[in-house]
Design a protein around this motif. Sequence first.
Motif, PDB file in Angstrom:
ATOM      1  N   UNK A  10      -4.712   5.137   6.975  1.00 34.58           N
ATOM      2  CA  UNK A  10      -6.169   5.022   6.958  1.00 34.58           C
ATOM      3  C   UNK A  10      -6.738   5.044   5.539  1.00 34.58           C
ATOM      4  N   UNK A  11      -6.003   5.622   4.608  1.00 34.21           N
ATOM      5  CA  UNK A  11      -6.526   5.790   3.253  1.00 34.21           C
ATOM      6  C   UNK A  11      -5.947   4.796   2.253  1.00 34.21           C
ATOM      7  N   UNK A  12      -4.924   4.075   2.648  1.00 32.49           N
ATOM      8  CA  UNK A  12      -4.287   3.125   1.737  1.00 32.49           C
ATOM      9  C   UNK A  12      -4.709   1.711   2.117  1.00 32.49           C
ATOM     10  N   UNK A  13      -5.815   1.288   1.538  1.00 28.25           N
ATOM     11  CA  UNK A  13      -6.434   0.013   1.870  1.00 28.25           C
ATOM     12  C   UNK A  13      -6.064  -1.051   0.829  1.00 28.25           C
ATOM     13  N   UNK A  14      -6.396  -2.289   1.138  1.00 28.47           N
ATOM     14  CA  UNK A  14      -6.162  -3.387   0.197  1.00 28.47           C
ATOM     15  C   UNK A  14      -6.847  -3.075  -1.126  1.00 28.47           C
ATOM     16  N   UNK A  15      -6.119  -3.291  -2.211  1.00 25.45           N
ATOM     17  CA  UNK A  15      -6.631  -3.012  -3.534  1.00 25.45           C
ATOM     18  C   UNK A  15      -6.181  -1.682  -4.096  1.00 25.45           C
ATOM     19  N   UNK A  16      -5.745  -0.768  -3.231  1.00 30.42           N
ATOM     20  CA  UNK A  16      -5.277   0.533  -3.705  1.00 30.42           C
ATOM     21  C   UNK A  16      -3.984   0.367  -4.503  1.00 30.42           C
ATOM     22  N   UNK A  17      -3.796   1.268  -5.460  1.00 28.50           N
ATOM     23  CA  UNK A  17      -2.588   1.251  -6.290  1.00 28.50           C
ATOM     24  C   UNK A  17      -1.840   2.562  -6.079  1.00 28.50           C
ATOM     25  N   UNK A  18      -0.531   2.448  -5.817  1.00 27.09           N
ATOM     26  CA  UNK A  18       0.328   3.615  -5.642  1.00 27.09           C
ATOM     27  C   UNK A  18       1.264   3.700  -6.845  1.00 27.09           C
ATOM     28  N   UNK A  19       1.395   4.900  -7.400  1.00 25.79           N
ATOM     29  CA  UNK A  19       2.221   5.108  -8.583  1.00 25.79           C
ATOM     30  C   UNK A  19       3.440   5.949  -8.206  1.00 25.79           C
ATOM     31  N   UNK A  20       4.609   5.472  -8.624  1.00 22.93           N
ATOM     32  CA  UNK A  20       5.870   6.187  -8.373  1.00 22.93           C
ATOM     33  C   UNK A  20       6.466   6.558  -9.733  1.00 22.93           C
ATOM     34  N   UNK A  21       6.113   7.731 -10.239  1.00 23.40           N
ATOM     35  CA  UNK A  21       6.607   8.142 -11.551  1.00 23.40           C
ATOM     36  C   UNK A  21       6.108   7.202 -12.644  1.00 23.40           C
ATOM     37  N   UNK A  22       6.895   7.074 -13.702  1.00 23.47           N
ATOM     38  CA  UNK A  22       6.502   6.243 -14.843  1.00 23.47           C
ATOM     39  C   UNK A  22       7.034   4.820 -14.759  1.00 23.47           C
ATOM     40  N   UNK A  23       7.894   4.554 -13.758  1.00 19.66           N
ATOM     41  CA  UNK A  23       8.614   3.284 -13.752  1.00 19.66           C
ATOM     42  C   UNK A  23       8.055   2.221 -12.821  1.00 19.66           C
ATOM     43  N   UNK A  24       7.263   2.643 -11.845  1.00 27.07           N
ATOM     44  CA  UNK A  24       6.966   1.715 -10.755  1.00 27.07           C
ATOM     45  C   UNK A  24       5.552   1.930 -10.232  1.00 27.07           C
ATOM     46  N   UNK A  25       4.856   0.817  -9.981  1.00 22.10           N
ATOM     47  CA  UNK A  25       3.532   0.839  -9.361  1.00 22.10           C
ATOM     48  C   UNK A  25       3.511  -0.221  -8.273  1.00 22.10           C
ATOM     49  N   UNK A  26       2.679   0.001  -7.256  1.00 20.04           N
ATOM     50  CA  UNK A  26       2.540  -0.971  -6.165  1.00 20.04           C
ATOM     51  C   UNK A  26       1.059  -1.192  -5.881  1.00 20.04           C
ATOM     52  N   UNK A  27       0.669  -2.449  -5.784  1.00 18.04           N
ATOM     53  CA  UNK A  27      -0.695  -2.821  -5.425  1.00 18.04           C
ATOM     54  C   UNK A  27      -0.692  -3.297  -3.981  1.00 18.04           C
ATOM     55  N   UNK A  56       1.070  -1.186   8.638  1.00 20.57           N
ATOM     56  CA  UNK A  56       1.731  -2.284   7.945  1.00 20.57           C
ATOM     57  C   UNK A  56       0.925  -2.749   6.739  1.00 20.57           C
ATOM     58  N   UNK A  57       1.598  -3.040   5.630  1.00 17.82           N
ATOM     59  CA  UNK A  57       0.946  -3.515   4.418  1.00 17.82           C
ATOM     60  C   UNK A  57       1.840  -4.525   3.709  1.00 17.82           C
ATOM     61  N   UNK A  58       1.229  -5.375   2.916  1.00 14.05           N
ATOM     62  CA  UNK A  58       1.961  -6.204   1.963  1.00 14.05           C
ATOM     63  C   UNK A  58       1.700  -5.637   0.580  1.00 14.05           C
ATOM     64  N   UNK A  59       2.769  -5.317  -0.132  1.00 15.88           N
ATOM     65  CA  UNK A  59       2.668  -4.701  -1.452  1.00 15.88           C
ATOM     66  C   UNK A  59       3.212  -5.641  -2.522  1.00 15.88           C
ATOM     67  N   UNK A  60       2.644  -5.565  -3.720  1.00 13.79           N
ATOM     68  CA  UNK A  60       3.197  -6.251  -4.884  1.00 13.79           C
ATOM     69  C   UNK A  60       3.568  -5.186  -5.915  1.00 13.79           C
ATOM     70  N   UNK A  61       4.822  -5.187  -6.359  1.00 10.86           N
ATOM     71  CA  UNK A  61       5.312  -4.164  -7.283  1.00 10.86           C
ATOM     72  C   UNK A  61       5.208  -4.626  -8.733  1.00 10.86           C
ATOM     73  N   UNK A  62       4.908  -3.669  -9.596  1.00 12.30           N
ATOM     74  CA  UNK A  62       4.811  -3.894 -11.030  1.00 12.30           C
ATOM     75  C   UNK A  62       5.765  -2.911 -11.711  1.00 12.30           C
ATOM     76  N   UNK A  63       6.632  -3.404 -12.569  1.00  2.69           N
ATOM     77  CA  UNK A  63       7.665  -2.563 -13.178  1.00  2.69           C
ATOM     78  C   UNK A  63       8.258  -3.268 -14.386  1.00  2.69           C
ATOM     79  N   UNK A  64       9.031  -2.541 -15.158  1.00  3.49           N
ATOM     80  CA  UNK A  64       9.836  -3.096 -16.248  1.00  3.49           C
ATOM     81  C   UNK A  64      11.295  -2.780 -15.949  1.00  3.49           C
ATOM     82  N   UNK A  65      12.148  -3.784 -16.025  1.00  5.62           N
ATOM     83  CA  UNK A  65      13.564  -3.565 -15.748  1.00  5.62           C
ATOM     84  C   UNK A  65      14.004  -4.303 -14.500  1.00  5.62           C
ATOM     85  N   UNK A  66      15.015  -3.773 -13.843  1.00 10.43           N
ATOM     86  CA  UNK A  66      15.594  -4.391 -12.644  1.00 10.43           C
ATOM     87  C   UNK A  66      15.148  -3.592 -11.433  1.00 10.43           C
TER      88      UNK A  66
END
Length: 342
Positions: free
Chosen positions: A100-117, A126-136
């Motif tokens: 209920x709280x994770x709507x389109x446009x929200x950004x989730x942060x997983x430590x310093x390495x990974x973010x998801x929009x 159900x959601x569709x996420x796009x991940x932002x990161x550096x590395x593999x």
Amino acid sequence: MNVDLYDFDLPEELIAQTPLLDRSASRLLLVEKETGALSHGHFTDIIDHLLPGDTLVLNDTRVLPARLFGVKEDTGAKAEVLLLKNLGEDRWEALVKPGKKLKAGAVIVFGDELRAVIEEEADMGGRTLRFIYNGIFHEILDRLGTMPLPPYIKETLDDRERYQTVYARHEGSAAAPTAGLHFTEELLQRIEAKGVTVAYITLHVGLGTFRPMSVDKVEEHVMHAEYYVLSQETADVLNAAKQKGGRIIAVGTTSCRTLETVGRQCQGGPLTAGSGWTDIFIYPGYTFQVVNALITNFHLPKSTLVMLVSALAGREHILNAYEEAIRQKYRFFSFGDAMFIY
């Protein structure tokens, strides 16, 4: 056909919370599909019930450490993500909590390495996420992710390899093909030494595993699609076995669904290599094209998997077998005991 026809009462203490120290030490309930006759044994006894000329078909998918714990970037509130399907270009289909709280446009942060929009919303978390990161990405996921154990398992899994089969190769599943967890490399070698052929298919287990049926009528349920691969090598092995009259024995409902998908596409002719998405739903009334016998675990009440095994052996035979398993205190679900329907 009403979903309630596949309901049964399961004592909570029979839900296995941890794997056995020895994979092959689980119990085995044998079900003769034509008569419903039952007998009891241990999983290593499976070798006595396999015949030279049989072909054992295993799903060699490998489970991703697909559960991620993070926080909402704007509020710091806790958030959980379960990856289900790789859509390409760093986009994934996923389940999220709290939905209920994770709507389109929200950004989730997983430590310093990974973010998801969050790009798109669907029903039931159900959601569709796009991940932002550096590395593999898969290396990051291996560091940050945990095994996506089913919600009925409350214990922590110390060794994540215990939620993988010993033959897991192709990474992509959101859940293990649990019937295969009983096999050790030594047992597979003994099976092959007996003259049984071991063949492999791949089906990446996805969304359907985690969603209960939300309809009253079986026929109204829609399965979510899962990606499968059947190689030419396996197709040739299966065709040769069928020509010689050998049994095709699926290890797990995922192997069964893959084989039946390809069998339907080939319309009773020789099987051919292929890959794609399957949403096949097997329930009583279905005519099996390929599979003659099935090794499987014990499944949730009113689940599509109980309906699949009922299609192979008959609803009355399966519910009677489950009643006997409960009476004899078999262990249920992912880390539980096994059944051989033959």
